[in-house]
Structures are given as C-alpha cells and as structure tokens.
Design a protein around this motif. Structure first.
Motif, PDB file in Angstrom:
ATOM      1  N   ASP A   1       8.053   6.150   8.690  1.00  0.00           N
ATOM      2  CA  ASP A   1       8.091   7.327   9.548  1.00  0.00           C
ATOM      3  C   ASP A   1       8.029   6.969  11.029  1.00  0.00           C
ATOM      4  O   ASP A   1       8.459   7.760  11.870  1.00  0.00           O
ATOM      5  N   ARG A   2       7.483   5.804  11.357  1.00  0.00           N
ATOM      6  CA  ARG A   2       7.449   5.365  12.758  1.00  0.00           C
ATOM      7  C   ARG A   2       8.547   4.327  13.024  1.00  0.00           C
ATOM      8  O   ARG A   2       8.472   3.545  13.949  1.00  0.00           O
ATOM      9  N   GLU A   3       9.550   4.323  12.150  1.00  0.00           N
ATOM     10  CA  GLU A   3      10.763   3.518  12.304  1.00  0.00           C
ATOM     11  C   GLU A   3      10.527   2.021  12.133  1.00  0.00           C
ATOM     12  O   GLU A   3      11.271   1.196  12.674  1.00  0.00           O
ATOM     13  N   PHE A   4       9.481   1.662  11.405  1.00  0.00           N
ATOM     14  CA  PHE A   4       9.315   0.295  10.929  1.00  0.00           C
ATOM     15  C   PHE A   4       8.495   0.363   9.648  1.00  0.00           C
ATOM     16  O   PHE A   4       7.826   1.359   9.370  1.00  0.00           O
ATOM     17  N   LEU A   5       8.546  -0.682   8.844  1.00  0.00           N
ATOM     18  CA  LEU A   5       7.874  -0.695   7.545  1.00  0.00           C
ATOM     19  C   LEU A   5       6.387  -0.955   7.732  1.00  0.00           C
ATOM     20  O   LEU A   5       5.993  -2.003   8.241  1.00  0.00           O
ATOM     21  N   GLU A   6       5.559   0.006   7.316  1.00  0.00           N
ATOM     22  CA  GLU A   6       4.119  -0.142   7.460  1.00  0.00           C
ATOM     23  C   GLU A   6       3.386   0.534   6.308  1.00  0.00           C
ATOM     24  O   GLU A   6       3.966   1.279   5.521  1.00  0.00           O
ATOM     25  N   VAL A   7       2.091   0.277   6.237  1.00  0.00           N
ATOM     26  CA  VAL A   7       1.253   0.852   5.191  1.00  0.00           C
ATOM     27  C   VAL A   7       1.033   2.340   5.465  1.00  0.00           C
ATOM     28  O   VAL A   7       0.656   2.730   6.560  1.00  0.00           O
ATOM     29  N   GLU A   8       1.279   3.165   4.443  1.00  0.00           N
ATOM     30  CA  GLU A   8       0.997   4.598   4.545  1.00  0.00           C
ATOM     31  C   GLU A   8      -0.381   4.929   3.989  1.00  0.00           C
ATOM     32  O   GLU A   8      -1.142   5.688   4.583  1.00  0.00           O
ATOM     33  N   SER A   9      -0.720   4.351   2.835  1.00  0.00           N
ATOM     34  CA  SER A   9      -2.024   4.628   2.230  1.00  0.00           C
ATOM     35  C   SER A   9      -2.411   3.499   1.297  1.00  0.00           C
ATOM     36  O   SER A   9      -1.561   2.770   0.778  1.00  0.00           O
ATOM     37  N   VAL A  10      -3.726   3.344   1.103  1.00  0.00           N
ATOM     38  CA  VAL A  10      -4.269   2.352   0.173  1.00  0.00           C
ATOM     39  C   VAL A  10      -5.380   3.026  -0.622  1.00  0.00           C
ATOM     40  O   VAL A  10      -6.289   3.625  -0.047  1.00  0.00           O
ATOM     41  N   ILE A  11      -5.314   2.927  -1.939  1.00  0.00           N
ATOM     42  CA  ILE A  11      -6.341   3.493  -2.817  1.00  0.00           C
ATOM     43  C   ILE A  11      -6.912   2.356  -3.653  1.00  0.00           C
ATOM     44  O   ILE A  11      -6.168   1.580  -4.264  1.00  0.00           O
ATOM     45  N   ILE A  12      -8.237   2.203  -3.637  1.00  0.00           N
ATOM     46  CA  ILE A  12      -8.914   1.102  -4.331  1.00  0.00           C
ATOM     47  C   ILE A  12      -9.995   1.670  -5.254  1.00  0.00           C
ATOM     48  O   ILE A  12     -10.719   2.595  -4.876  1.00  0.00           O
ATOM     49  N   GLU A  13     -10.106   1.102  -6.457  1.00  0.00           N
ATOM     50  CA  GLU A  13     -11.207   1.436  -7.362  1.00  0.00           C
ATOM     51  C   GLU A  13     -11.781   0.163  -7.962  1.00  0.00           C
ATOM     52  O   GLU A  13     -11.053  -0.770  -8.275  1.00  0.00           O
ATOM     53  N   GLU A  14     -13.117   0.140  -8.091  1.00  0.00           N
ATOM     54  CA  GLU A  14     -13.814  -1.000  -8.704  1.00  0.00           C
ATOM     55  C   GLU A  14     -15.002  -0.476  -9.476  1.00  0.00           C
ATOM     56  O   GLU A  14     -15.639   0.508  -9.078  1.00  0.00           O
TER      57      GLU A  14
END
Length: 405
Positions: free
Chosen positions: A315-328
């Motif tokens: 969305d900001r015209e380069f490839l980047e992280v949108e979201s990260v979901i972690i479970e442990e």
C-alpha cells in the motif's frame, strides 16, 4: 433582521452537503468464507494509508470512515472485495480462489523460488531503510484465565521482514501472583514478531543459515508447492518442511505472487525453541549454592514452538509487513500458559519517536517508565477487541491496574 435570517439559511443550505461529506461513522462487520461461513481472522481492511485495520481473532472489525468511503477487504487465498462503507452490511463474504496444477508441467518450482530470492533481495536493497509504525496487542492466559493485557505502538524497519523495533507508547496490566496462583510473563514477546525468511543484502550466507529464501534452501528443507488461482491472481504456495535438526528452524508456507515473485503471506511454526522461565521463589541457601557454580537458581528452560502468520502489503508502494500474529503455549505447574500477540501496520499514522528495543529488552520496564496516558488509549483502539479482551480491559481499568502488576 429578516435579511440576516435569509443569509444565514442560505449559508446553511450551501454548507450542509459539504458537512455531510466530511462526517464519519463507525462501521462494524464480520468477514467470512462465502462457502463454509467460517470467520476469517486477521483479514486486511483498507480505506487509506492513514486509516486501515484488520479483523480480530473472531473475524470481526470496526472502522471509522465516511459512508461514501470505499473499503478494500483482503485475505490471501481469497478474492479481494471493494465495498462502499454505507452499503456494507454486518457480514462480508469472501470467495476462495481455486487450486490449479497446470503450472506444474510448465515451470518447475525451483525457477519460481530462484526469482523470489532475487526479488526479496532487490526489495531489501532498495527499501531497507523504510520504517513503519505498528499497533501491538498481547494477551496471556493460564488455562481459561486471562491474566495479562498489553497494548503498544512500535516502529521498525518493515521491508520484507520486521526488525529494529522501537517502543513509542504502551500500557500493560497483569494479575499479581500469590501462593495459590503463579503466572508466566514474557518480558520480550514482541521480539518474536521479527520472522526472518531471507538474509540481509551484503551478509555472507552459508548452508548453516536456515532461511527459506536462500540459495541454500535445499540443504535445510524439503519443498513442495501448489499453484492457487489463475491469470493475475496466481499464487505459488511453497511449503518448506525442515530436514531433521535440533537448531531453530521454520516449518512454513510462503505464498508468492506467481507474476511478480513477491511475498504475500507467510504462515507456519518456528521449531526447536526454548524459553527461559524464572521460578517464583528459592531459599537463600539454594540461591547462594547456585551462584557458586555460576548459575542462576531461578532460571529453567522450557521447550516450545511459536505459531505465526505474517501478511504483506504494498500500500505504500513497496513490499513491507502488514501484520504479524504469534501464538505460543507451554505447560507450567499444572497449567497451560498461552500467550498471543498481534502487530498491525498503521501506515502513515503519527505515533511519535520511539525507544529502541532488542530481543533482551524488558518491555514491561520500558512501558512503566513512560507512565499511563488514559485518554490516548481511549482514542486509539485500532483493532476491534474480542468480547473476552473487552471484558478483561474493563476489569483492569475498573481496578486501576494499568502500569502496574
């Protein structure tokens, strides 16, 4: 006087349409699979670079925008939908794209992965200094009891994978352990959001480095794949199964755009991990005896693994992280301890300067040093809370616990 009244009425009539355009409302909905009617957690909901969110663990979202705004709702493996906010309704259905096999005889997966490695390196070289701001939420449960709630705004380098996190604002609350109840608090769970699937440009990489997107991936992984969708929506789902090892390694599926070779999503597990747990108490004699042998009596190692989902955006015209979901989760003193976190890219939202953290940083201490701004958190929910999270938040706020254990 009549002339003044007429001018005022005329002014109101002229400005009413413009005022209506600027008005915003809060819209809520649940996103589901059109065929199975299962909810789709952590789907992206985009209005603009400064106004976006994602669905929570139950597939629900809330966003404030004008009724005429267009909402783009996306989930990897499903057809993206664009809906006028005022016409959305309470349920949004997404249709899954089909899995095809015709590409198997046309182009081998190794060719796709070779191009994907090149593209990941190209993105990092070009955008390695780009940073993004993120909203972070963390909860912890002992069996069915939620004993910790944390929210924060973080910033970090976001191109291809997340790194160099800094804390801008945060709050936390936790239940104090007693003689009958003991809880396991992560001081640095935020650091697990940095899922690295390739190496930094200029880094010397060898077969001992277990990155999926590396020239040495065949030394560490068995790879299989599926082709999903068709034409401009084609995705290559590359499944990386680690070969036997006792080292930390990913067991993951990478979803790659089959036309641009760019990452769209990563999901799987990080294996062969250990967490250090500090025991509740020990006698002075036991502590002194352990110290003689250069050991901390309170430390014990627990075997575990992390389950994760990483979504990407351009969305900001380069490839980047949108979201990260972690479970442990792990077992401790007869209870199942489960810790979850979600981290969401808030785009151009200004959250101020941050304090750099590392994997050894104690996030509780960093938050405590800031103090608690109740008004700020009342105005910055970002991602809709689940009913359980909302009830826990209400409980902690009613007891005035934020900022303390």
């Amino acid at each position: 006087m009549n002339r003044l009244v007429k001018h005022f009425v005329l002014w109101v009539l002229l400005w009413l349409p413009l005022l209506a355009i600027g008005q915003t409302e809060r819209f809520e909905a649940v996103v589901i699979d059109a065929q199975t009617h299962q909810t789709l957690p952590f789907a992206g909901v985009f209005v603009s670079r400064s106004n976006s969110t994602m669905t929570n663990a139950e597939g629900s979202f809330s966003i404030e925008c004008a009724p005429t705004d267009m909402l783009r709702i996306s989930f990897v493996g499903y057809q993206t939908r664009t809906i006028v906010a005022g016409q959305m309704g309470r349920v949004v259905e997404l249709h899954a794209v089909s899995t095809t096999l015709d590409e198997v005889t046309v182009k081998p997966y190794s060719s796709y992965l070779k191009e994907a490695i090149k593209e990941a390196q190209r993105q990092l070289k070009k955008n390695r200094k780009k940073r993004a701001n993120f909203f972070y939420r963390q909860t912890a449960y002992a069996d069915s009891v939620c004993y910790e709630f944390m929210e924060a705004f973080l910033s970090g380098h976001s191109s291809v994978f997340l790194r160099d996190l800094a804390l801008s604002k945060g709050r936390f609350a936790g239940i104090q352990p007693d003689s009958l109840h003991y809880y396991s608090y992560y001081a640095n769970f935020f650091s697990t959001s940095q899922i690295q699937v390739t190496y930094m440009p200029g880094t010397k990489v060898t077969s001992s480095d277990r990155y999926p997107l590396s020239e040495y991936y065949e030394s560490n992984y068995d790879v299989s794949f599926d082709m999903i969708g068709s034409d401009n929506e084609r995705l290559l789902a590359a499944h990386f199964t680690p070969k036997p090892t006792d080292k930390p390694v990913l067991d993951a599926t990478l979803y790659l755009d089959a036309n641009t070779y760019r990452l769209r999503k990563i999901e799987g597990r990080e294996l062969n991990l250990k967490v250090m747990h500090r025991k509740q108490r020990g006698s002075r004699y036991e502590e002194e005896l352990a110290a003689l042998f250069g050991k901390d009596y309170f430390d014990e190692l627990i075997d575990t693994e992390f389950h994760f989902v990483v979504n990407m955006t351009e969305d900001r015209e380069f490839l980047e992280v949108e979201s990260v979901i972690i479970e442990e989760q792990h077992e401790l003193y007869g209870k199942t301890i489960r810790t979850s976190s979600m981290l969401f890219n808030v785009g151009d939202r200004d959250i101020g300067h941050g304090r750099l953290l590392d994997t050894q940083s104690n996030m509780h201490d960093a938050i405590e040093s800031q103090g608690y701004d109740k008004k700020f958190w009342r105005d910055n929910e970002i991602v809709l809370r689940t009913p359980v999270e909302q009830e826990v938040l209400r409980l902690f706020e009613s007891r005035n616990l934020f900022g303390v254990f």
